[in-house]
Design a protein around this motif. Structure first.
Motif, PDB file in Angstrom:
ATOM      1  N   PRO A  83      40.466  -9.378 -75.520  1.00 10.57           N
ATOM      2  CA  PRO A  83      40.544  -9.000 -76.944  1.00 10.57           C
ATOM      3  C   PRO A  83      41.374  -9.903 -77.839  1.00 10.57           C
ATOM      4  N   LYS A  84      42.080 -10.867 -77.283  1.00  5.09           N
ATOM      5  CA  LYS A  84      42.867 -11.770 -78.114  1.00  5.09           C
ATOM      6  C   LYS A  84      42.122 -13.077 -78.389  1.00  5.09           C
ATOM      7  N   LYS A  85      40.922 -13.204 -77.845  1.00  7.75           N
ATOM      8  CA  LYS A  85      40.144 -14.425 -78.006  1.00  7.75           C
ATOM      9  C   LYS A  85      38.949 -14.186 -78.924  1.00  7.75           C
ATOM     10  N   LEU A  86      38.686 -15.146 -79.800  1.00  9.30           N
ATOM     11  CA  LEU A  86      37.524 -15.066 -80.685  1.00  9.30           C
ATOM     12  C   LEU A  86      36.238 -15.198 -79.873  1.00  9.30           C
ATOM     13  N   PHE A  87      35.307 -14.289 -80.125  1.00 14.73           N
ATOM     14  CA  PHE A  87      33.995 -14.344 -79.488  1.00 14.73           C
ATOM     15  C   PHE A  87      32.933 -14.817 -80.484  1.00 14.73           C
ATOM     16  N   ALA A  88      33.188 -14.605 -81.772  1.00 16.92           N
ATOM     17  CA  ALA A  88      32.234 -15.012 -82.810  1.00 16.92           C
ATOM     18  C   ALA A  88      32.965 -15.203 -84.130  1.00 16.92           C
ATOM     19  N   ILE A  89      32.372 -16.029 -85.001  1.00 17.20           N
ATOM     20  CA  ILE A  89      32.887 -16.294 -86.343  1.00 17.20           C
ATOM     21  C   ILE A  89      31.727 -16.186 -87.324  1.00 17.20           C
ATOM     22  N   GLY A  90      31.956 -15.468 -88.416  1.00 15.21           N
ATOM     23  CA  GLY A  90      30.925 -15.339 -89.438  1.00 15.21           C
ATOM     24  C   GLY A  90      31.317 -16.028 -90.733  1.00 15.21           C
ATOM     25  N   LEU A  91      30.447 -16.908 -91.220  1.00 19.13           N
ATOM     26  CA  LEU A  91      30.593 -17.507 -92.542  1.00 19.13           C
ATOM     27  C   LEU A  91      29.484 -16.965 -93.440  1.00 19.13           C
ATOM     28  N   LYS A  92      29.402 -17.432 -94.662  1.00 15.08           N
ATOM     29  CA  LYS A  92      28.410 -16.907 -95.606  1.00 15.08           C
ATOM     30  C   LYS A  92      26.986 -17.059 -95.075  1.00 15.08           C
ATOM     31  N   ASN A  93      26.667 -18.236 -94.542  1.00 18.08           N
ATOM     32  CA  ASN A  93      25.299 -18.529 -94.128  1.00 18.08           C
ATOM     33  C   ASN A  93      25.141 -18.812 -92.641  1.00 18.08           C
ATOM     34  N   VAL A  94      26.260 -18.797 -91.914  1.00 20.77           N
ATOM     35  CA  VAL A  94      26.244 -19.180 -90.495  1.00 20.77           C
ATOM     36  C   VAL A  94      26.990 -18.148 -89.665  1.00 20.77           C
ATOM     37  N   PHE A  95      26.473 -17.861 -88.472  1.00 23.34           N
ATOM     38  CA  PHE A  95      27.149 -16.963 -87.546  1.00 23.34           C
ATOM     39  C   PHE A  95      27.258 -17.679 -86.202  1.00 23.34           C
ATOM     40  N   LEU A  96      28.495 -18.017 -85.812  1.00 28.77           N
ATOM     41  CA  LEU A  96      28.725 -18.683 -84.533  1.00 28.77           C
ATOM     42  C   LEU A  96      29.109 -17.649 -83.496  1.00 28.77           C
ATOM     43  N   MET A  97      28.488 -17.717 -82.308  1.00 31.79           N
ATOM     44  CA  MET A  97      28.881 -16.754 -81.278  1.00 31.79           C
ATOM     45  C   MET A  97      28.710 -17.332 -79.881  1.00 31.79           C
ATOM     46  N   CYS A  98      29.545 -16.839 -78.968  1.00 34.51           N
ATOM     47  CA  CYS A  98      29.488 -17.256 -77.574  1.00 34.51           C
ATOM     48  C   CYS A  98      28.187 -16.791 -76.934  1.00 34.51           C
ATOM     49  N   SER A  99      27.685 -17.614 -76.026  1.00 30.26           N
ATOM     50  CA  SER A  99      26.436 -17.298 -75.349  1.00 30.26           C
ATOM     51  C   SER A  99      26.443 -17.954 -73.972  1.00 30.26           C
ATOM     52  N   ASP A 100      25.623 -17.433 -73.073  1.00 30.30           N
ATOM     53  CA  ASP A 100      25.462 -18.036 -71.748  1.00 30.30           C
ATOM     54  C   ASP A 100      24.131 -18.773 -71.614  1.00 30.30           C
ATOM     55  N   ASN A 101      23.342 -18.840 -72.710  1.00 27.88           N
ATOM     56  CA  ASN A 101      21.955 -19.284 -72.566  1.00 27.88           C
ATOM     57  C   ASN A 101      21.729 -20.785 -72.672  1.00 27.88           C
ATOM     58  N   GLY A 102      22.768 -21.590 -72.901  1.00 29.85           N
ATOM     59  CA  GLY A 102      22.591 -23.037 -72.918  1.00 29.85           C
ATOM     60  C   GLY A 102      22.087 -23.602 -74.227  1.00 29.85           C
ATOM     61  N   GLU A 103      21.860 -22.756 -75.231  1.00 29.29           N
ATOM     62  CA  GLU A 103      21.413 -23.245 -76.530  1.00 29.29           C
ATOM     63  C   GLU A 103      22.617 -23.672 -77.376  1.00 29.29           C
ATOM     64  N   GLY A 104      22.333 -24.367 -78.487  1.00 27.37           N
ATOM     65  CA  GLY A 104      23.389 -24.712 -79.436  1.00 27.37           C
ATOM     66  C   GLY A 104      24.338 -25.753 -78.876  1.00 27.37           C
ATOM     67  N   PHE A 105      25.627 -25.538 -79.073  1.00 23.26           N
ATOM     68  CA  PHE A 105      26.637 -26.470 -78.581  1.00 23.26           C
ATOM     69  C   PHE A 105      27.045 -26.046 -77.173  1.00 23.26           C
TER      70      PHE A 105
END
Length: 343
Positions: free
Chosen positions: A243-265
């Motif tokens: 619970p002390k670690k960021l799992f996702a960040i939301g901006l106006k037009n972008v939503f960054l989130m952790c994943s296991d699927n190999g997509e994105g970065f």
């Protein structure tokens, strides 16, 4: 956003983020025992607001996703919150920043008194179940830390720094509409649930993927620190598994989130994956333990719910619901006097 998980039963115990949720709002703090109608009143509060044309954000109970712990009315500075244990709150300035609505005053203590012994036993059972559930979730956190330790022996700092810069430079840095803080997941009787995609709300999803949680969390923390320096407002989302670690960040037009699927970065490029191969048997064992501990956490959750249901059954006959209903309607009529509470 229809619902927001503002509290959670986590690997570090119960954690709530209600302080940020209610900040700047006139809040009604509900008091009263189990089964006296707090969640029902919160739903009625939400319906009254929606009937008047206002949008609401609903906060499910961290211990029962089908109940409500709070509702915020958008467009009015109004919140209604279950302010009983484990998230005990009081108005900062009574009558100005908020009110206490005591549902418990409609309980008949003479009806409850004969049930004192069984209520104590049920409360003890519930507390023990929660302790065991927290221990299981803590074990999950430690298994992930062991996985990270195995990967970190093969970590490439330069590759990670380049990935962080590339990820940040790709983002649309338009400020989010609000500075939300919430959890993306919860434990229920049927196991672990992640609802991160409910928060996306039509934004572009940018996945931070990979098999090391440490690398994914660190990349998000790097992005958050850069956003802070640039004074860009963003939404922060956490996981009950750490619970002390960021799992996702939301901006106006972008939503960054952790994943296991190999997509994105993909943070796997920051490791010498050929050397990781020798540790695969251990890594698979840790993954198996994670699934087992999550299942047991769900089992203990169910044990707590059984005890909670019995506690509610004891309180129900002691309530004067007719008197409560009259007081609720008078209070809601006053609360939604738009001439007073419009922002």
């Amino acid at each position: 956003m229809e619902r927001l998980l503002v509290a959670g039963n986590t690997a570090d115990g119960f954690v709530n983020l209600f302080g940020d949720f209610i900040k700047g709002s006139r809040t009604t703090y509900l008091k009263g025992g189990s089964g006296v109608g707090k969640s029902t009143f919160i739903r009625e509060f939400a319906k009254r607001a929606e009937d008047l044309g206002y949008e609401t954000i609903k906060v499910p109970c961290s211990s029962d996703i089908n109940s409500l712990d709070a509702v915020k009315v958008l467009g009015l500075n109004l919140v209604m919150l279950d302010a009983t244990s484990p998230h005990v709150f009081e108005p900062e300035l009574y009558g100005i920043t908020g009110d206490i609505f005591d549902i418990g005053k409609h309980l008949n203590p003479d009806v409850l008194a004969p049930k004192t012994g069984i209520l104590r036993e049920l409360l003890d059972t519930k507390k023990q179940a929660y302790k065991c559930m927290y221990n299981e979730l803590h074990c999950v956190k430690k298994q992930y830390e062991n996985i990270d330790n195995l990967y970190n022996a093969y970590f490439d700092d330069d590759a990670f720094n380049n990935l962080c810069k590339k990820a940040f430079e790709s983002l649309d840095l338009t400020c989010s509409d609000s500075k939300i803080k919430a959890f993306v997941d919860y434990i229920a009787g049927d196991g672990y649930h992640n609802i991160a995609e409910e928060y996306v709300q039509g934004r572009q999803i940018v996945y931070i993927s990979g098999r090391s949680s440490f690398a994914k969390y660190s990349l998000l923390e790097y992005i958050a620190s850069r956003l802070d320096k640039k004074k860009v407002r963003y939404e922060s989302y956490y996981t009950l598994l750490n619970p002390k670690k960021l799992f996702a960040i939301g901006l106006k037009n972008v939503f960054l989130m952790c994943s296991d699927n190999g997509e994105g970065f993909d943070t796997d490029i920051c490791f010498n994956m050929s050397r990781v191969q020798s540790d695969i048997p251990l890594l698979l064992e840790h993954r198996h333990c994670i699934n087992y501990n999550l299942k047991r956490a769900g089992d203990y959750y169910m044990r707590s719910r059984v005890a909670h249901t019995e506690i509610e059954k004891a309180y129900l006959p002691a309530m004067d619901f007719a008197a409560l209903e009259r007081e609720k309607q008078i209070y809601l009529d006053k609360l939604f006097d738009k001439n007073i509470y419009l922002t």
